[in-house]
Design a protein around this motif. Structure first.
Motif, PDB file in Angstrom:
ATOM      1  N   GLU A  75       0.831  -1.204   0.000  1.00 55.73           N
ATOM      2  CA  GLU A  75       0.000   0.000   0.000  1.00 55.73           C
ATOM      3  C   GLU A  75       0.868   1.257   0.000  1.00 55.73           C
ATOM      4  OE1 GLU A  75      -3.639   2.061   2.569  1.00 55.73           O
ATOM      5  OE2 GLU A  75      -2.686   0.218   3.276  1.00 55.73           O
ATOM      6  N   LYS A  76       1.946   1.232   0.751  1.00 50.80           N
ATOM      7  CA  LYS A  76       2.843   2.388   0.808  1.00 50.80           C
ATOM      8  C   LYS A  76       3.370   2.756  -0.562  1.00 50.80           C
ATOM      9  CE  LYS A  76       7.283   3.868   2.721  1.00 50.80           C
ATOM     10  NZ  LYS A  76       8.439   3.493   3.576  1.00 50.80           N
ATOM     11  N   HIS A  77       3.645   1.750  -1.377  1.00 49.47           N
ATOM     12  CA  HIS A  77       4.257   1.999  -2.681  1.00 49.47           C
ATOM     13  C   HIS A  77       3.264   1.872  -3.838  1.00 49.47           C
ATOM     14  CE1 HIS A  77       8.256   2.399  -1.066  1.00 49.47           C
ATOM     15  NE2 HIS A  77       8.136   1.254  -0.421  1.00 49.47           N
ATOM     16  N   GLY A  78       1.984   1.755  -3.510  1.00 54.66           N
ATOM     17  CA  GLY A  78       0.968   1.718  -4.553  1.00 54.66           C
ATOM     18  C   GLY A  78       1.055   0.510  -5.448  1.00 54.66           C
ATOM     19  N   THR A  79       1.380  -0.632  -4.886  1.00 61.89           N
ATOM     20  CA  THR A  79       1.491  -1.845  -5.676  1.00 61.89           C
ATOM     21  C   THR A  79       0.668  -2.949  -5.025  1.00 61.89           C
ATOM     22  OG1 THR A  79       3.067  -3.300  -6.819  1.00 61.89           O
ATOM     23  CG2 THR A  79       3.576  -2.720  -4.529  1.00 61.89           C
ATOM     24  N   ARG A  80       0.814  -4.168  -5.517  1.00 61.50           N
ATOM     25  CA  ARG A  80      -0.025  -5.290  -5.090  1.00 61.50           C
ATOM     26  C   ARG A  80       0.717  -6.202  -4.128  1.00 61.50           C
ATOM     27  NH1 ARG A  80      -2.208 -10.178  -9.113  1.00 61.50           N
ATOM     28  NH2 ARG A  80      -2.864 -11.590  -7.445  1.00 61.50           N
ATOM     29  N   ALA A  81       0.023  -6.680  -3.122  1.00 61.57           N
ATOM     30  CA  ALA A  81       0.546  -7.707  -2.222  1.00 61.57           C
ATOM     31  C   ALA A  81       0.068  -9.063  -2.710  1.00 61.57           C
ATOM     32  CB  ALA A  81       0.086  -7.457  -0.796  1.00 61.57           C
ATOM     33  N   TYR A  82       1.000  -9.985  -2.891  1.00 60.97           N
ATOM     34  CA  TYR A  82       0.680 -11.339  -3.346  1.00 60.97           C
ATOM     35  C   TYR A  82       0.620 -12.288  -2.150  1.00 60.97           C
ATOM     36  CZ  TYR A  82       1.387 -10.119  -8.258  1.00 60.97           C
ATOM     37  OH  TYR A  82       1.276  -9.563  -9.509  1.00 60.97           O
ATOM     38  N   ALA A  83      -0.299 -13.231  -2.227  1.00 62.83           N
ATOM     39  CA  ALA A  83      -0.437 -14.216  -1.157  1.00 62.83           C
ATOM     40  C   ALA A  83       0.515 -15.390  -1.322  1.00 62.83           C
ATOM     41  CB  ALA A  83      -1.878 -14.729  -1.112  1.00 62.83           C
TER      42      ALA A  83
END
Length: 285
Positions: A31-39
């Protein structure tokens, strides 16, 4: 603190996703870098061109091997692995898929120190070297003190790679290692190099604060040469490491700090562990 900041800032890289063992922290960073977190790490690997890893070495190596086999370029942290066998497997995967690799040996990317080492190599005639790298990370204000693998492995594996990255390009390959363990995590190594030179490394991440120091000196026909004192910013240096990866990935020169160099460092440190455990000098072929 370093890896994500440098990747997000770099003009030729896109921070395309984040995976971490703690999903909440991974989501926060994404979220800080405006990208996606993958599971799932393999899902992230499949979605990108290159993988940058900021994980303990025993966690890093298996993921890096899978990424290399998937044809992804690698920007790794030191040490690449705690086991020579695993490090060799990683290097083989990199070679088989012809992917680029860089290992972030932080101090080797400091421009003034890179210039110093180049000059030392050109000068030659060195008979010995001394590296003292002692810090005190287990203090309330130091985030690295919470690192479980550093508590277990100590200065040998944490700052040992930094010390080796400075002496190896100047004195050459190591043929023998003798190690001693002292109080806390204090480790002393004596290394014989291929040309007969001797280097002495004193390492700790749990030294008394008043005993902390970082000294690198070379001795030989040219006299005594000490690595100059320089302030550096790790985020900037990581950007330089990424530059080297991009150059290699584009078909340019491979980095001197690739996974093959990472294998060399792991092999020496594993031999040092063996020497300390068995009380004998260990030869490296």
């Amino acid at each position: 603190m370093v890896h994500s900041e440098a990747l997000a800032r770099h003009p030729r890289a896109e921070l395309a996703g984040v995976w971490g063992r703690n999903p909440e922290k991974a989501a926060e960073l994404a979220e800080k870098h405006g990208t996606r977190a993958y599971a799932d790490p393999d899902e992230l690997i499949a979605a990108v061109d290159a993988v940058a890893i900021a994980l303990p070495p025993d966690v890093q190596a298996p993921i890096a091997i899978r990424a290399a086999r998937a044809g992804k370029h690698l920007l790794l942290d030191k040490p690449v692995s705690l086991r020579t066998e695993e490090a060799v497997e990683l290097a083989s995967a990199v070679a088989d898929r012809e992917v680029a690799s860089v290992v972030f040996f932080t101090r080797r990317f400091v421009p003034e120190w890179a210039e110093f080492l180049d000059e030392a190599v050109a000068t030659g005639g060195w008979t010995e070297a001394r590296v003292d790298h002692l810090g005190s990370i287990f203090t309330p204000d130091n985030p690295f003190g919470a690192s479980a693998w550093r508590k277990e492995r100590g200065g040998l594996w944490d700052v040992g790679p930094h010390a080796l990255s400075l002496v190896l390009p100047v004195l050459g390959p190591v043929t023998e290692v003798t190690g001693l363990a002292g109080n806390r995590d204090l480790t002393a190594l004596v290394l014989r190099h291929e040309g007969g030179a001797i280097s002495r490394l004193t390492l700790s991440v749990d030294a008394p604060e008043a005993a902390g120091r970082a000294v690198t000196e070379f001795f030989g026909e040219a006299g005594i040469r000490a690595l100059p004192a320089v302030d550096f910013d790790a985020v900037t240096l990581y950007g330089l490491a990424l530059d080297q990866l991009l150059t290699a990935a584009d078909g340019g020169a491979a980095s001197a700090l690739d996974v093959d160099f990472g294998v060399t460092v792991t092999r020496i440190l594993e031999a040092a562990e063996e020497s300390i455990r068995d009380g004998r000098t260990v030869r490296i072929s």
